[in-house]
Design a protein around this motif. Structure first.
Motif, mmCIF file in Angstrom:
data_model
loop_
_atom_site.group_PDB
_atom_site.id
_atom_site.type_symbol
_atom_site.label_atom_id
_atom_site.label_comp_id
_atom_site.label_asym_id
_atom_site.label_seq_id
_atom_site.Cartn_x
_atom_site.Cartn_y
_atom_site.Cartn_z
ATOM 1 N N GLY A 1 0.801 -1.218 0.000
ATOM 2 C CA GLY A 1 0.000 0.000 0.000
ATOM 3 C C GLY A 1 0.827 1.258 0.000
ATOM 4 O O GLY A 1 0.504 2.232 -0.706
ATOM 5 N N ASN A 2 1.919 1.289 0.749
ATOM 6 C CA ASN A 2 2.740 2.495 0.832
ATOM 7 C C ASN A 2 3.641 2.674 -0.390
ATOM 8 O O ASN A 2 3.818 3.795 -0.870
ATOM 9 C CB ASN A 2 3.587 2.463 2.106
ATOM 10 N N ILE A 3 4.207 1.600 -0.882
ATOM 11 C CA ILE A 3 5.131 1.731 -2.022
ATOM 12 C C ILE A 3 4.384 2.150 -3.292
ATOM 13 O O ILE A 3 4.809 3.054 -4.018
ATOM 14 C CB ILE A 3 5.891 0.406 -2.248
ATOM 15 N N PHE A 4 3.239 1.537 -3.564
ATOM 16 C CA PHE A 4 2.516 1.848 -4.800
ATOM 17 C C PHE A 4 1.775 3.182 -4.727
ATOM 18 O O PHE A 4 1.276 3.667 -5.745
ATOM 19 C CB PHE A 4 1.542 0.718 -5.139
ATOM 20 N N SER A 5 1.677 3.769 -3.545
ATOM 21 C CA SER A 5 1.071 5.094 -3.441
ATOM 22 C C SER A 5 1.999 6.191 -3.938
ATOM 23 O O SER A 5 1.538 7.294 -4.272
ATOM 24 C CB SER A 5 0.677 5.378 -1.980
ATOM 25 N N ILE A 6 3.287 5.918 -3.982
ATOM 26 C CA ILE A 6 4.269 6.960 -4.292
ATOM 27 C C ILE A 6 4.066 7.528 -5.689
ATOM 28 O O ILE A 6 4.124 8.746 -5.901
ATOM 29 C CB ILE A 6 5.701 6.400 -4.126
ATOM 30 N N LYS A 7 3.816 6.678 -6.664
ATOM 31 C CA LYS A 7 3.771 7.135 -8.059
ATOM 32 C C LYS A 7 2.364 7.525 -8.524
ATOM 33 O O LYS A 7 2.163 7.776 -9.715
ATOM 34 C CB LYS A 7 4.310 6.033 -8.971
#
Length: 563
Positions: free
Chosen positions: A354-360
């Motif tokens: 959830g946190n990593i894919f929110s970045i882009k």
């Protein structure tokens, strides 16, 4: 089965009011063909009435709680005396029997039989006024708190939808019928103490969301989101129903209390029972979009209207999680190492994903979709550490309240900036660039909501995040502590990026070409939607600075759990 008197129907008033409102609105839409505005105000009136009844039920439990809990605690201590040394308690009873009604209860226990089973049954009778149960539902402080929150959110969604439909000429009363159905399904879920009512509530809520996601089917991505949610919701229903069937085959019970007794007395869980629990976790994982069952969520969020997205991320998620929390707190499911390991892996992977894919993400609704995966995974830790019941319940309550308030601030602003007549909602970060220079108050409220989701100090999001870390330390879940510290840096990036974007000056302001409509000092009328958004932002700050009253509120609901 518990027989309900006419007086005890008051404890099911929220369900009865919502059910009656659905029937009346359906008749009004069929026979009178009322317009959108009348449908909206009728829905809001019924939701307010249901909210008032739920608040009254909560007040009744609160007024009973202090004296009942004190007597129950004293009785428990004296029961221990009876069990350990029955002769000493008789002397105490003879000394104070004329003045203390509590000691009369203890005397009844002592004269009847000093056995453990009889003592526990008397204690259960004493605590019984804290909750009113039927075969399918349990009305208690826990249910009253979260039902009130769900109904309040339904009111906000109804008012936001009325503004969203401002340019529509076609009557949209059926939208509010679906909102009432979703509120009813969520209320049934929170009240449920039986796997049958749990299944009915979760499916009523899911089917309603299918209709709401695709309601404005002329918008881009709407039909795609509807089909994806409908297909995957049906698949999750199959897993959930099969899990309940295996669960029943292994234990012979469907009520939460009976499941707790059966699981506590089993020397070793059978393969059929473990299979049933695992299938139920798969179905719940789809509904709450945990990894690896999360791929549908961003597309559904993007295709749904902003007000429906708010319903999906708050009512749709919170009601299911509250029902699961009640089940897990009563039935010792996570005591099994296999199930516990599955939940730990699911929580860890969901937090990272959830946190990593929110970045882009540049679409705010897609960002909130990935963010919800992470936030609901944080709460999964509270279920893993379920043996610490007091701290787990307080943590769940505080985090859910903060999460709901923050989403009202963010998605409420997006809904106000959007319209049903447009092909897409204004949900990209570019669309909200410089919002502060057009609508400064709601831009500040949206910024506060983003900061709360990021867990910045002086917001309720920080209090909820701190409570989760404290719970994980108490349960010695060190992996979670390390994961939260690492991923918090990622979440700060994309939340602060959006918050800063709200205050960037547009080009026409930089060129000193400010239209009168963008003048900040212009006084204009504040709508009820803006009042809801601003109030949510103020509550986020208030609970972040002075969280004691919020802890007290959640603690009261925790004490009123059924025994």
């Amino acid at each position: 089965m518990v027989v309900i008197t006419s007086y005890e129907f008051i404890y099911l008033l929220p369900i009865l009011i919502l059910g009656s409102a659905i029937i009346i609105l359906l008749l009004l839409l069929s026979l009178c063909r009322i317009n959108t505005k009348l449908s909206a105000w009728f829905t809001i009136f019924c939701l307010v009435l249901s909210l008032a009844s739920s608040s009254y039920i909560g007040y009744k439990f609160i007024s009973q709680s202090d004296d009942k809990i004190l007597v129950a605690n004293n009785l428990t201590q004296n029961i221990d005396k009876v069990i350990n040394n029955p002769t000493e308690i008789n002397d105490d009873i003879n000394e104070a029997a004329s003045a203390d009604q509590q000691l009369q209860e203890i005397n009844t226990v002592a004269l009847a039989s000093p056995t453990i089973n009889d003592d526990l049954s008397v204690q259960e009778e004493l605590v019984k006024p804290h909750s009113h149960s039927t075969a399918l539902f349990t009305s208690d402080g826990y249910g009253a708190l979260y039902t009130s929150l769900i109904l309040f959110l339904s009111i906000i969604i109804s008012t936001l939808a009325l503004t969203w439909f401002k340019d529509e000429r076609t009557p949209r009363g059926s939208f509010y019928l679906l909102v009432l159905f979703s509120a009813l399904g969520a209320t049934i879920l929170i009240y449920s103490s039986h796997l049958v009512s749990f299944f009915i509530g979760i499916e009523l809520l899911s089917l309603t969301i299918v209709g709401l996601v695709g309601y404005q089917y002329t918008q881009k991505y709407s039909l795609e989101a509807t089909i994806k949610y409908m297909v995957l919701s049906a698949i999750s229903t199959i897993f959930l129903l099969m899990g309940i069937a295996f669960y029943y085959a292994a234990t012979g019970e469907l009520t939460f209390i009976a499941l707790s007794f059966k699981l506590s007395t089993l020397s070793a869980p059978s393969i059929l029972l473990l299979l049933g629990v695992c299938l139920m976790l798969v179905g719940i994982g789809f509904k709450l979009s945990y990894v690896p069952f999360q791929l549908w969520l961003p597309d559904v969020y993007q295709g749904a209207p902003a007000c429906v997205c708010l319903l999906l991320t708050t009512i749709g998620k919170v009601a299911i999680f509250c029902a699961i929390a009640r089940l897990f707190l009563l039935a010792p499911i996570v005591n099994n190492e296999t199930i516990r390991a599955m939940m730990i892996i699911m929580a860890f992977c969901s937090i990272i994903w959830g946190n990593i894919f929110s970045i882009k993400q540049h679409n705010i609704k897609r960002l909130l979709a990935y963010s919800s995966i992470a936030h609901l995974s944080y709460l999964l830790v509270a279920l893993i550490a379920v043996q610490y019941q007091v701290l787990a319940l307080e943590t769940i309550g505080i985090y859910l309240i903060g999460y709901m308030l923050a989403n009202v601030c963010v998605l409420g602003v997006i809904s106000l900036e959007s319209s049903s007549s447009a092909n897409l909602d204004h949900d990209n970060d570019v669309d909200l660039t410089g919002l502060f220079w057009r609508r400064p108050i709601i831009a500040l409220a949206m910024g506060i909501g983003l900061l709360s989701l990021a867990g910045i100090p002086l917001t309720v999001g920080f209090i909820g995040r701190f409570s989760l870390i404290l719970l994980s330390v108490t349960a010695e879940l060190w992996w979670f502590v390390g994961t939260v510290v690492i991923v918090s840096a990622f979440s700060l990036y994309f939340y602060l990026r959006l918050a800063i974007n709200l205050y960037i000056k547009p080009d026409h302001i930089l060129r000193n070409e400010v239209p009168k409509t963008l003048t900040i000092s212009k006084i204009r009328q504040i709508s009820i939607n803006e009042i809801f958004i601003i109030s949510s932002a103020l509550l986020i700050i208030l609970c972040g600075i002075y969280p004691k009253w919020l802890f007290n509120l959640v603690s009261i609901a925790q004490y009123l759990m059924p025994q």
